[in-house]
Design a protein around this motif. Structure first.
Motif, PDB file in Angstrom:
ATOM      1  N   HIS A   1       0.818  -1.227   0.000  1.00 24.83           N
ATOM      2  CA  HIS A   1       0.000   0.000   0.000  1.00 24.83           C
ATOM      3  C   HIS A   1       0.844   1.267   0.000  1.00 24.83           C
ATOM      4  O   HIS A   1       0.453   2.289  -0.525  1.00 24.83           O
ATOM      5  CB  HIS A   1      -0.952  -0.010   1.188  1.00 24.83           C
ATOM      6  CG  HIS A   1      -0.282   0.322   2.478  1.00 24.83           C
ATOM      7  ND1 HIS A   1      -0.375   1.554   3.043  1.00 24.83           N
ATOM      8  CD2 HIS A   1       0.538  -0.405   3.266  1.00 24.83           C
ATOM      9  CE1 HIS A   1       0.341   1.567   4.153  1.00 24.83           C
ATOM     10  NE2 HIS A   1       0.900   0.405   4.310  1.00 24.83           N
TER      11      HIS A   1
ATOM     12  N   ILE B   1       1.868   1.840  -3.670  1.00 29.73           N
ATOM     13  CA  ILE B   1       0.737   2.123  -4.548  1.00 29.73           C
ATOM     14  C   ILE B   1       0.130   3.480  -4.222  1.00 29.73           C
ATOM     15  O   ILE B   1      -0.250   4.233  -5.111  1.00 29.73           O
ATOM     16  CB  ILE B   1      -0.309   0.999  -4.444  1.00 29.73           C
ATOM     17  CG1 ILE B   1       0.287  -0.307  -4.945  1.00 29.73           C
ATOM     18  CG2 ILE B   1      -1.541   1.345  -5.261  1.00 29.73           C
ATOM     19  CD1 ILE B   1      -0.598  -1.508  -4.724  1.00 29.73           C
TER      20      ILE B   1
ATOM     21  N   LEU C   1      -2.401   6.470  -2.747  1.00 37.13           N
ATOM     22  CA  LEU C   1      -3.843   6.688  -2.752  1.00 37.13           C
ATOM     23  C   LEU C   1      -4.440   6.576  -4.145  1.00 37.13           C
ATOM     24  O   LEU C   1      -5.447   5.929  -4.356  1.00 37.13           O
ATOM     25  CB  LEU C   1      -4.160   8.079  -2.194  1.00 37.13           C
ATOM     26  CG  LEU C   1      -3.937   8.302  -0.709  1.00 37.13           C
ATOM     27  CD1 LEU C   1      -4.323   9.718  -0.331  1.00 37.13           C
ATOM     28  CD2 LEU C   1      -4.755   7.318   0.099  1.00 37.13           C
ATOM     29  N   LEU C   2      -3.825   7.229  -5.120  1.00 37.83           N
ATOM     30  CA  LEU C   2      -4.518   7.429  -6.390  1.00 37.83           C
ATOM     31  C   LEU C   2      -3.963   6.581  -7.525  1.00 37.83           C
ATOM     32  O   LEU C   2      -4.644   6.339  -8.503  1.00 37.83           O
ATOM     33  CB  LEU C   2      -4.444   8.909  -6.777  1.00 37.83           C
ATOM     34  CG  LEU C   2      -5.142   9.828  -5.780  1.00 37.83           C
ATOM     35  CD1 LEU C   2      -4.919  11.282  -6.116  1.00 37.83           C
ATOM     36  CD2 LEU C   2      -6.632   9.519  -5.741  1.00 37.83           C
ATOM     37  N   ARG C   3      -2.686   6.165  -7.403  1.00 45.27           N
ATOM     38  CA  ARG C   3      -2.093   5.441  -8.512  1.00 45.27           C
ATOM     39  C   ARG C   3      -2.833   4.135  -8.774  1.00 45.27           C
ATOM     40  O   ARG C   3      -3.243   3.454  -7.826  1.00 45.27           O
ATOM     41  CB  ARG C   3      -0.625   5.136  -8.197  1.00 45.27           C
ATOM     42  CG  ARG C   3       0.337   5.882  -9.117  1.00 45.27           C
ATOM     43  CD  ARG C   3       1.712   5.922  -8.488  1.00 45.27           C
ATOM     44  NE  ARG C   3       1.764   6.814  -7.341  1.00 45.27           N
ATOM     45  CZ  ARG C   3       2.586   6.667  -6.310  1.00 45.27           C
ATOM     46  NH1 ARG C   3       3.398   5.660  -6.249  1.00 45.27           N
ATOM     47  NH2 ARG C   3       2.593   7.550  -5.332  1.00 45.27           N
ATOM     48  N   PRO C   4      -3.015   3.784 -10.022  1.00 47.44           N
ATOM     49  CA  PRO C   4      -3.636   2.482 -10.297  1.00 47.44           C
ATOM     50  C   PRO C   4      -2.672   1.362  -9.929  1.00 47.44           C
ATOM     51  O   PRO C   4      -1.454   1.570  -9.860  1.00 47.44           O
ATOM     52  CB  PRO C   4      -3.902   2.521 -11.804  1.00 47.44           C
ATOM     53  CG  PRO C   4      -2.970   3.547 -12.340  1.00 47.44           C
ATOM     54  CD  PRO C   4      -2.720   4.538 -11.256  1.00 47.44           C
ATOM     55  N   ILE C   5      -3.227   0.188  -9.694  1.00 47.37           N
ATOM     56  CA  ILE C   5      -2.390  -0.971  -9.380  1.00 47.37           C
ATOM     57  C   ILE C   5      -1.827  -1.512 -10.683  1.00 47.37           C
ATOM     58  O   ILE C   5      -2.567  -1.899 -11.581  1.00 47.37           O
ATOM     59  CB  ILE C   5      -3.215  -2.026  -8.637  1.00 47.37           C
ATOM     60  CG1 ILE C   5      -3.664  -1.448  -7.295  1.00 47.37           C
ATOM     61  CG2 ILE C   5      -2.405  -3.290  -8.426  1.00 47.37           C
ATOM     62  CD1 ILE C   5      -4.661  -2.297  -6.571  1.00 47.37           C
TER      63      ILE C   5
END
Lengths: 351, 308, 257
Positions: free
Chosen positions: C113, C116, C118-122
């Protein structure tokens, strides 16, 4: 019936359309925000906050009237409602964290005491000669009468704000709801996240108390997520689905109420959400009651008891013989035979 | 003065105290068993029960009303359990889903059937009408010994007293299994007791107390008395039965003080009207709870049960 | 110096976890009192002691999950805030609701987490790392199952996979081997040993005296206070165990001497 269809298709007049759109937006936000609360296992905390808006409404009315105002100015009432709802949240947190009262009891006590105080304030408004608090009583069960464009706009803005906050915080919120210990150890601001979630609930409550009423607004926070849980095993999809269910409930409920003016809008919205929930509980594939019953019947062991004992004998003769592995990790044998009998068979005490 | 007191204040006081104590006593066990919101749930579902009973029978007689409400209460308990198990969701959400739905059904039924014009209305259901429980036939303290006058007592008084007696009797009879089942359900089962049955009796008893109290004094007192006095008592003592007795005392004090404050409080501000007694009783209970939470000798969580 | 036996050799700034004078608990009497521990790097350390000895409390207090009443905790000589990204925590399995709507892959991804955000795509490489962690614990095929559909041992392994995905240097595990099946036991032990051999440090709360010598390099013997710390054979002697367990010394512990 045609009246209902017209209302459903937004054809029952400007005002009915406004009400329908506004309530659907409210349902959208409530369903999505409610998912966080249900997953965090704090659904009833929102109920306490909703009931605790009543003393705020009363106090704001008294204050505004004492200052020479009308007492019914909506922004003031909303501010008062939000303030006491927040105080109730603090009270529940304080009782839960600082004393050994379990959280559910803290919620029940706070809810009833705050609501009692609200009732006292309502009667104070009456007896102090400040006029009938008739406007305030419509907050109890909601009323869509006199809903204006500005109201719908306010709800739309609130919903948009709540949904974007949810989207930004979706990962930490899910992590926190699933595993608070891990979230805290990983350095997530647990208290802050919880506060943000409660603020979103506050938004929904204050926006919704005029439409659905403060006694029933919690239904719109709980029913759509519970319904959505039957359809998916992913928190993200559950949130989206709950928002859709909430919007649908708002839409259908208000359309029904517009078609039959006898039916109050707030309770009808709740009943629409409840119908969706009941239908999901029964019919959803996979987790629904019917599907589960069917699956349970299909899972009846195919080996009969006699065959089970043969299996056990085989196992005795050749301990390396494979056992049937089932999904739940048990072996087929352990499912077929009572454990004590299986133990005796495997121990060789009975052939 | 005496005559006025006996006529106007004595019955509400006695009924209020009986209702408060009858709810607070089982509330102790609900609190310890993490079922504290049951009073809240029952208080919400009584409304559809009342309306349905009225719609079906056309009667407002007390036995019909209480029967309908009790049926609704027990149905709601079953529904909550069903939703919780089938949905695999937390009990709070299951509870909230069920009781709000049933309450909404009650409100809609009320509007649709026109029952709201007769006697039932939502406000009455929430706030109760403690103040209206008047003993017309009383002429003074002597009336307490006058059979003719006693016959004119508000019927709620007799019912509430009977339910209180029943609550005390059942709790006394079950005192040992109840204590064991509440403290350690697994142990109770292992020693051949029936904790499930004890739990069911407790729920039924709570529902009976809640329904009778609801009919006499309204929802808010029911919810408040199920939670606040037991919670306050829990912070004052570490012993179960002392807690039960203390909770009854706190409930009685709340009822009396709340009623008196609601009636006389506004007079101190020169306002010749009373405010909501039900609301005030809840507020007094809340103040006692706040005091216990701030100063109670057993307010802290015990450190002895920390598991490693 | 409150321990009966002590074998300090790691300097504070090299120790992945150094505890000094730590007291902690849930209010009232502290469940852990004046604890001193210096965890050795690249070793498997067991925190062992009787029920109610404060083993989990010690772990939670170290991570700031419950209030510290006194004392200091450093990680490689740094405070917790600075070291957080290098620490992985594996809570007790029973501490979460396994009916929660997430898949095995979702839980493994929680370990990432921080990266990655808050906003970045996985991204695919995130998924690949989570999948790798699942492979290490033998759950690669179950990645898309809902976590409630797993057996208890598999659930414990998911928790370990999440910690592995974090790529931490210090692993703090709360009873990772309690009540698991033999396959899980082997899988978890293999992973923990591999971590040690890579130079990482593992600290696990453990309840079973009979296996501690075979499975761990070092032990911290706890019963509210730290009674001994060091290599298993030296820390767990008849005398120190008597001190921790009193008359309740389990028979199987006799084999340790």
């Amino acid at each position: 019936m045609s009246g209902f269809l017209a209302a459903l298709l937004l054809g029952a007049g400007w005002n009915a359309m406004l009400v329908t759109l506004g309530t659907a937006l409210l349902g959208l936000a409530a369903g999505a925000v409610g998912t966080v609360m249900v997953l965090r296992r704090r659904a009833l905390l929102s109920d306490a906050m909703a009931h605790a808006t009543l003393p705020g409404l009363g106090a704001a009315f008294l204050l505004m009237a004492a200052l020479g105002g009308s007492g019914r100015a909506l922004p003031g009432l909303m501010a008062g409602a939000a303030l006491t709802a927040f105080l109730a949240l603090l009270a529940v947190e304080w009782l839960g964290a600082r004393t050994r009262i379990p959280e559910d009891a803290a919620i029940g006590a706070t809810l009833s005491v705050a609501f009692g105080l609200g009732l006292v304030l309502l009667t104070v408004i009456q007896v102090a000669g400040l006029g009938e608090p008739a406007g305030l009583e419509s907050f109890l069960l909601g009323s869509t009468a006199g809903m204006l464009r500005a109201d719908v706009l306010a709800i739309a803005l609130g919903a948009a704000a709540a949904l974007s906050a949810l989207w930004v915080l979706r990962r930490p919120m899910t992590l926190l709801a699933f595993d608070e210990g891990f979230a805290a150890a990983a350095g997530l601001p647990v208290r802050l996240l919880d506060r943000v979630a409660m603020t979103l609930v506050l938004f929904v409550t204050v926006a919704g108390m005029r439409v659905v009423g403060l006694v029933l607004i919690v239904a719109l926070l709980i029913l759509p997520p519970v319904a959505a849980r039957f359809w998916t095993d992913r928190a993200g999809r559950m949130t989206v689905l709950a928002g859709l269910f909430g919007a649908l409930s708002g839409w259908i409920g208000t359309a029904l109420s517009a078609a039959a003016p006898d039916l109050p809008a707030g309770p009808m919205v709740v009943l629409a959400a409840a119908t969706l929930m009941a239908a999901s509980l029964l019919l959803a594939p996979g987790r629904g009651a019917l599907a589960r019953m069917r699956a349970a019947r299909a899972r009846q062991p195919t080996l009969d008891r006699r065959e089970g004992e043969l299996w056990a004998a085989l196992r005795l003769a050749d301990p390396a013989s494979p056992l049937i592995e089932r999904d739940d990790g048990h072996t087929a044998l352990s499912a077929l035979l009572p454990p004590d009998r299986l133990a005796r068979l495997l121990a060789g005490g009975e052939r | 003065m005496d005559a006025v007191f006996v006529q106007l204040s004595l019955p509400p006081l006695v009924i209020g105290v009986c209702a408060a104590v009858a709810c607070a006593l089982p509330g102790n066990f609900l609190l310890l068993r993490r079922q504290a919101m049951l009073g809240d749930a029952v208080a919400h579902v009584v409304l559809p029960g009342l309306v349905l009973a009225f719609v079906v029978t056309g009667s407002l007689a007390a036995p019909v009303m209480i029967g309908g409400a009790l049926g609704a209460a027990l149905l709601s308990v079953a529904l909550i359990e069903a939703v919780r198990r089938l949905g695999r969701i937390e009990p709070g959400a299951a509870m909230g889903a069920v009781f709000t739905t049933l309450f909404a059904i009650g409100v809609v039924l009320l509007e649709v059937t026109g029952a709201s014009g007769v006697h039932l209305d939502v406000e009455h259901a929430l706030m109760g009408n403690l103040e209206s429980l008047i003993w017309f036939d009383a002429t003074g303290w002597a009336s307490l010994l006058d059979p003719a006058a006693l016959a004119g007592l508000p019927p709620q008084l007799g019912r509430m007293a009977a339910v209180l007696f029943m609550v005390i009797l059942v709790l006394w009879l079950l005192r040992r299994p109840l204590a064991v089942a509440t403290f350690d359900e697994g142990f109770a089962r292992a020693t051949g007791q029936r904790p499930g049955l004890v739990g069911m009796i407790l729920v039924a008893l709570s529902a009976a107390a809640a329904v009778t109290a609801f009919e006499a004094v309204g929802a808010i007192i029911v919810i408040a008395m199920f939670t606040a006095p037991p919670a306050a008592a829990r912070l004052l003592t570490g012993r179960l039965w002392t807690q039960v007795r203390l909770s009854a005392l706190i409930a009685a004090i709340s009822a009396i003080l709340g009623y008196v404050l609601a009636g006389h409080g506004p007079l101190w501000f020169g306002i010749p009207h009373a405010v909501s007694a039900a609301g005030m009783i809840a507020v007094v209970a809340g103040i006692i709870l706040a005091g216990a939470a701030a100063f109670g000798p057993h307010r802290r969580r015990s450190g002895a049960f920390v598991t490693s | 110096m409150n321990a009966i036996g002590r074998f300090v050799e790691t300097p504070l700034e090299e120790s992945p976890l150094a505890i000094r004078g730590l007291s902690a608990g849930y209010g009232g009497l502290p469940a852990v009192l004046d604890a001193d521990v210096t965890v050795a790097p690249a070793a498997l350390t067991a925190i062992i002691g009787p029920n109610g000895a404060g083993k989990s409390t010690l772990l939670k207090a170290v991570l700031g999950l419950i209030p510290r009443q006194a004392g200091q905790v450093t990680f490689w000589g740094m405070p917790l805030v600075q070291a957080r990204s290098r620490i992985a925590y594996v809570p007790q399995r029973a501490s979460v609701d396994w009916g929660f709507p997430v898949t095995v892959m979702d839980v493994a991804l929680q370990g990432l987490h921080r990266e990655i955000g808050l906003l970045r795509p996985i991204r695919a490489h995130h998924r690949a790392r989570a999948q790798q962690a699942l492979e290490r614990v033998g759950l690669a095929e179950l990645a898309h199952r809902q976590i409630g559909a797993l057996s208890g041992g598999q659930q414990q392994r998911v928790f370990l996979a999440r910690a592995l995905a974090q790529g931490a240097d210090l692993f703090l595990l709360d009873e990772p081997l309690a009540g698991v099946d033999a396959a899980t036991e082997d899988a978890i032990l293999a992973v923990l040993r591999a971590l040690r051999d890579e130079g990482r440090t593992v600290v696990a709360v453990h309840h079973d005296l009979s296996t501690v010598a075979a499975w761990f390099d070092r032990a911290v013997l706890l019963n509210r206070r730290v009674l001994a710390e060091g290599p298993v054979g030296l820390a767990l002697t008849a005398r120190t165990l008597q001190g921790a367990y009193g008359g309740r010394l389990p028979a199987e512990a006799g084999g340790l001497r």
